[in-house]
Design a protein around this motif. Structure first.
Motif, PDB file in Angstrom:
ATOM      1  N   GLU A 192      41.862  36.009  41.024  1.00 33.75           N
ATOM      2  CA  GLU A 192      43.257  35.651  41.273  1.00 33.75           C
ATOM      3  C   GLU A 192      44.163  36.877  41.197  1.00 33.75           C
ATOM      4  N   GLN A 193      43.716  37.873  40.433  1.00 36.77           N
ATOM      5  CA  GLN A 193      44.581  39.031  40.237  1.00 36.77           C
ATOM      6  C   GLN A 193      44.466  40.060  41.354  1.00 36.77           C
ATOM      7  N   GLY A 194      43.416  39.990  42.130  1.00 39.88           N
ATOM      8  CA  GLY A 194      43.299  40.965  43.209  1.00 39.88           C
ATOM      9  C   GLY A 194      41.852  41.283  43.490  1.00 39.88           C
ATOM     10  N   GLU A 195      41.613  42.393  44.174  1.00 36.81           N
ATOM     11  CA  GLU A 195      40.237  42.786  44.421  1.00 36.81           C
ATOM     12  C   GLU A 195      40.073  44.278  44.239  1.00 36.81           C
ATOM     13  N   ARG A 196      38.924  44.652  43.720  1.00 32.47           N
ATOM     14  CA  ARG A 196      38.632  46.068  43.498  1.00 32.47           C
ATOM     15  C   ARG A 196      37.131  46.276  43.549  1.00 32.47           C
TER      16      ARG A 196
ATOM     17  N   LEU B  80      36.572  40.185  43.062  1.00 34.48           N
ATOM     18  CA  LEU B  80      37.712  39.497  43.678  1.00 34.48           C
ATOM     19  C   LEU B  80      38.067  38.321  42.784  1.00 34.48           C
TER      20      LEU B  80
ATOM     21  N   ARG C  28      40.154  36.227  50.032  1.00 34.31           N
ATOM     22  CA  ARG C  28      40.506  35.962  48.637  1.00 34.31           C
ATOM     23  C   ARG C  28      41.247  34.628  48.500  1.00 34.31           C
TER      24      ARG C  28
END
Lengths: 521, 362
Positions: A31-35, A29, A433
């Motif tokens: 700043e760009q997102g979570e995966r 997780l 997030r």
């Protein structure tokens, strides 16, 4: 210059080559997102991310099942107490508390003894930071001796890479001096950070001025003491064009001022402290100096306003104001005890509880005027004296006022019941997030520690990125024990209380400094 | 719901930290009991054996001769032993913390701490640091519970006389609807806080009279009938005019432009007293500053009951100490006619019991 300075201003620990590490099973997780991804770390850098990574031979595997793998948290506001108050905390012990709390970087406040108003002291703290478990950045003082009389050598300090300047612990009282400081700072490309407190209005108050201070007979500092300086400094920012950061804002009125200033395009940022998101003035009912902090714990409506400010993006960072004090200093009458509470090891759980889960504040129900009156001082009950059981509430609250006659003003019309939880309506909760963002990449940018500023912190978690990673369990409950915290002091307001959210592992420059909740050195 | 049960941090024990702890019933009980002690005070030898073997420590970290002497007299008249601490005579002056001092004294076998301190909350802190009883003898701006109790006792006497009744035949129902003005420096007054609490609990209608700069930052929740800056507007409608001292030593002088202006607006002069009802009384917690909050001739009027307040102080404090430190048997017999206090057979048993407990603690 910014790039060189940004790195030079921090003491990063290095204890030989870090091992190869695989953080497995977590959700990455940033700043760009979570995966969903395992993370391979080698030589202080993130090497690879893959949902199902092959573990290289000899690699250390850290289980992150059920956890978030995020850029290390960044604290804009830590009192490390060294030099001068090593009985309360040292750079080393604070850094251990920091990594146990998920922090890969902390900004050391300059109110040490001697204060960081001089290159030699700044160098000393940076030197100590090189042995620490996390990155230690330093803030310099705005004025010599933090006395508010003449400017500290900001250019010399900026030459060491120092980016934040503050007299924290006190606000710069002289508006003319503050204007000159802002004008001078602007040319240096540094940011002034203000502890907003008009000393004359605060008048020595030891808690928030309101129903509780009036009932408890404690001198109160009104929210206006903070708001007056916020308003003054916003005017000075408008005048000078210099950027400014507001430390530990605590009142609804302060946030309203900052909201208007941001809407008007002024270059300002602000932080709030976890305790101001979760505790109210009602905590002072037992006269325990552990709950004395500056700015003081305020009313429930202020807590709600701060939460709302975070949810709406107005607040730029959550910063701990970690302020250790030894037990003997806190075992004193409230007006003699120093203000401040520990924060580094509880910040993640407290912030998550307040902003993501929307937990009620401790003492919320008592944070009303009637609570102040009815509850009086806990523990004072004269067993056997009150005779026939508790006094009916109607009676102990006194009589309702009758319509005013003559020059009299009915009390309730004048001040009324303190707003309870309904006054703020529903405060929207935040995603995990966004909460991590308030603790990590957003403060990293304010501190000048972000990657695009030449620093190493705040992510993103990508191949080639710096391996300052925290592995956070958002669901694990724990009970705080002041005696087992890593700090040299024990002044946590959360002692004996239950929080949800732990730090499972922590990597700083690729080194696993915390494994399964245990510091490795 | 409070998440941390109060008794985890502050175990309930027999202490008097706030007059609110008593409630109306508790206040009534103290007043009833103090009737007995008033009577004892009139005897040639004003002393009973009720607390023989118990030790009371007065810890006065703020100068106060009157209150300390009143408590010590009360304790001695109950045959308790008294030890006394002030910063000048104790190791507090050598830098020892109050906590260490308290715990050291507790280890000597003291049963009760009577605590006066310039900082609000210190008695509550002392009660956390020791398992002994603690009586708040005045803490900062917070409370002065025994002052409020002796004031209630004094008001009750005056009301009983006004009604032509014996004091002992009256109860706290006399306070219902009683009109009281509390005049002056409410913000910095522990006396005001305790009296507002006590009188409010008893059903009196309290009006605060003060300039805005001498009122606390918030009055939300205060059990008062009203607040006004106009003393003259309320004088004709009150039964009790309670005049507070202007606490110039706490810097209260800076809260009004001048003493002259304060006196002009809030000083109780003969001209103002003349507007009060004929049977209304004037009270003051002392020490009086004649010529500032109360005129010299008003201070000596028959309706000004200041000396009576002082006299009642000893009896009320005897009642409080007896309720805190007396044995269960003694307290039970108090309800049945105060046999324990007067040294009857129940009292003899009670004293023996107390001595046994005291020895066990030593």
């Amino acid at each position: 210059m910014a790039e060189r300075a940004g790195r030079a201003a921090t003491g990063s620990s290095s204890t030989g080559p870090a091992p190869t590490v695989v953080v497995r099973g977590g959700t990455v997780l940033d700043e760009q997102g979570e995966r969903r991804a395992d993370v391979l770390v080698r030589d202080g850098r993130v090497v690879a991310l893959h949902p199902d990574l092959d573990v290289p031979a000899g690699a250390t595997v850290l289980d992150a099942g059920g956890c978030l793998v995020a850029p290390g948290l960044v604290d804009l506001h830590s009192h490390l107490r060294q030099p001068g108050a090593e009985e309360a905390e040292t750079v080393e012990t604070a850094s251990r508390a920091a990594v146990l709390g998920g922090y890969s970087a902390v900004v050391a406040m300059p109110n040490t003894d001697p204060p960081i108003d001089d290159v030699s002291v700044a160098r000393h703290v940076l030197e100590l930071g090189r042995e620490a478990l996390c990155t230690v950045s330093v803030a310099g003082a705005i004025t010599v001796g933090r006395a508010g009389e003449r400017l500290a050598p900001m250019a010399e300090l900026a030459g060491l890479g120092i980016r934040l300047f503050t007299d924290d612990g006190a606000g710069v009282q002289d508006g003319g001096l503050m204007r000159r400081a802002l004008q001078y700072a602007r040319a240096l490309g540094v940011v002034l950070a203000q502890h907003c407190e008009d000393r004359a209005i605060a008048a020595g108050g030891v808690m928030h001025e309101g129903a509780w201070s009036s009932r408890l007979g404690l001198p109160g500092a009104p929210a206006a003491a903070e708001e007056a300086m916020v308003a003054r400094d916003l005017a000075l920012v408008g005048l000078t064009g210099a950027p400014m950061h507001f430390l530990h804002l605590s009142s609804a009125g302060s946030l309203a001022l900052v909201a208007a200033a941001k809407a008007g395009g002024l270059p300002v940022t602000c932080e709030v402290a976890p305790h101001h998101l979760a505790l109210t003035e009602a905590e002072l009912a037992g006269y325990d100096p552990i709950f004395k902090v500056n700015p003081p714990l305020r009313a429930w409506r202020d807590v709600l306003a701060l939460r709302r400010g975070c949810a709406e993006g107005l607040v730029d960072a959550v910063a701990t104001d970690h302020a250790p004090h030894p037990p003997e200093a806190k075992d004193a009458p409230l007006d003699h005890a120093p203000p401040g509470m520990l924060g580094l090891q509880t910040a993640w759980a407290v912030t998550l509880g307040a902003l993501h889960r929307g937990e009620p504040a401790y003492g919320e129900v008592e944070a009303t005027a009637e609570g102040a009156w009815d509850r009086a001082v806990p523990g004072g009950a004269m067993r056997g004296m009150a005779g026939g059981g508790p006094v009916p509430a109607e009676r102990s609250r006194g009589h309702l006022p009758v319509p005013a006659t003559g020059g009299q003003v009915p009390v309730r019309a004048r001040s009324g019941r303190l707003p309870a939880r309904d006054s703020g309506g529903q405060v929207p909760t935040m995603t995990v997030r966004d909460v991590v963002g308030l603790l990590s990449w957003r403060p990293a940018r304010i501190a000048g520690l972000a990657v695009d500023q030449g620093g190493e912190h705040g992510g993103p978690v990508v191949p080639g990125g710096f391996a300052h990673l925290c592995v956070l369990d958002p669901a694990e409950p724990w009970t705080v024990d002041g005696a087992t915290l890593a700090s040299r002091s024990r002044n946590t307001p959360w002692h004996g209380r239950r929080l949800t959210g732990t730090v499972r592992h922590m990597l700083v420059a690729g080194e696993p400094v915390v494994v399964a909740g245990e510091a490795q050195r | 719901m409070t998440t941390v049960p109060a008794d985890v941090l502050h175990p309930p024990r027999t202490s008097l930290l706030s007059v609110a702890d008593l409630g109306a019933e508790g206040i009534a009980r103290v007043l009833r009991l103090s009737d007995h002690f008033v009577e004892i005070g009139r005897r040639p030898i004003p002393k009973v054996p009720a607390l023989r073997g118990r030790t009371v420590a007065t810890v006065f970290v703020e100068p106060s001769t009157r209150t300390r002497l009143s408590f010590e007299t009360a304790a001695r008249r109950l045959s308790a032993d008294v030890v006394s601490f002030t910063p000048d005579t104790s190791s507090l002056g050598k830098g020892e913390s109050l906590r260490d001092t308290v715990q050291t004294v507790a280890a000597m076998g003291v049963d009760c701490f009577v605590v006066r301190h310039a900082s609000a909350g210190v008695p509550a802190q002392v009660a956390r640091w020791t398992s002994r009883s603690v009586v708040n003898a005045g803490d900062g701006w917070h409370e002065h519970p025994t002052q409020a109790l002796l004031d209630c006792a004094t008001i009750r006497q005056a009301l009983a006389e006004r009604a032509g009744l014996r004091v002992a035949d009256t109860g706290v129902e006399l306070f219902d609807g009683l009109r009281v003005a509390v005049v002056g420096d409410v913000a910095h007054s522990r006396v005001a806080r305790s009296n507002v609490l006590a009188l409010g609990a008893l059903g009196a209608r309290v009006t605060l009279v003060a300039p805005g700069s001498l009122l606390p930052g918030s009055l939300a929740g205060w059990p008062v009938h009203g607040v006004t800056a106009d003393l003259d507007a309320v004088l004709g409608e009150i039964d009790v005019c309670y005049v507070l001292r202007l606490q110039t030593e706490r810097g209260a002088g800076a809260f009004v432009p001048s003493l002259r202006e304060y006196t002009a607006g809030y000083g109780l002069t003969a001209r103002r007293v003349a507007r009060m009802a004929g049977d209304a009384i004037v009270m003051h917690p002392g020490p009086m500053v004649r010529g500032v909050e109360i005129a010299d001739d008003v201070a000596d009027l028959p309706r000004t009951v200041v000396l009576r307040q002082v006299a009642n102080g000893v009896a009320v404090r005897m009642a409080v100490l007896f309720l805190l430190l007396g044995s269960d048997e003694q307290l039970a017999s108090d309800e049945l006619g105060a046999g324990a206090i007067h040294g009857g057979s129940a009292g003899a048993r009670g004293s023996a019991h107390a001595e046994k407990r005291g020895a066990g603690r030593g």
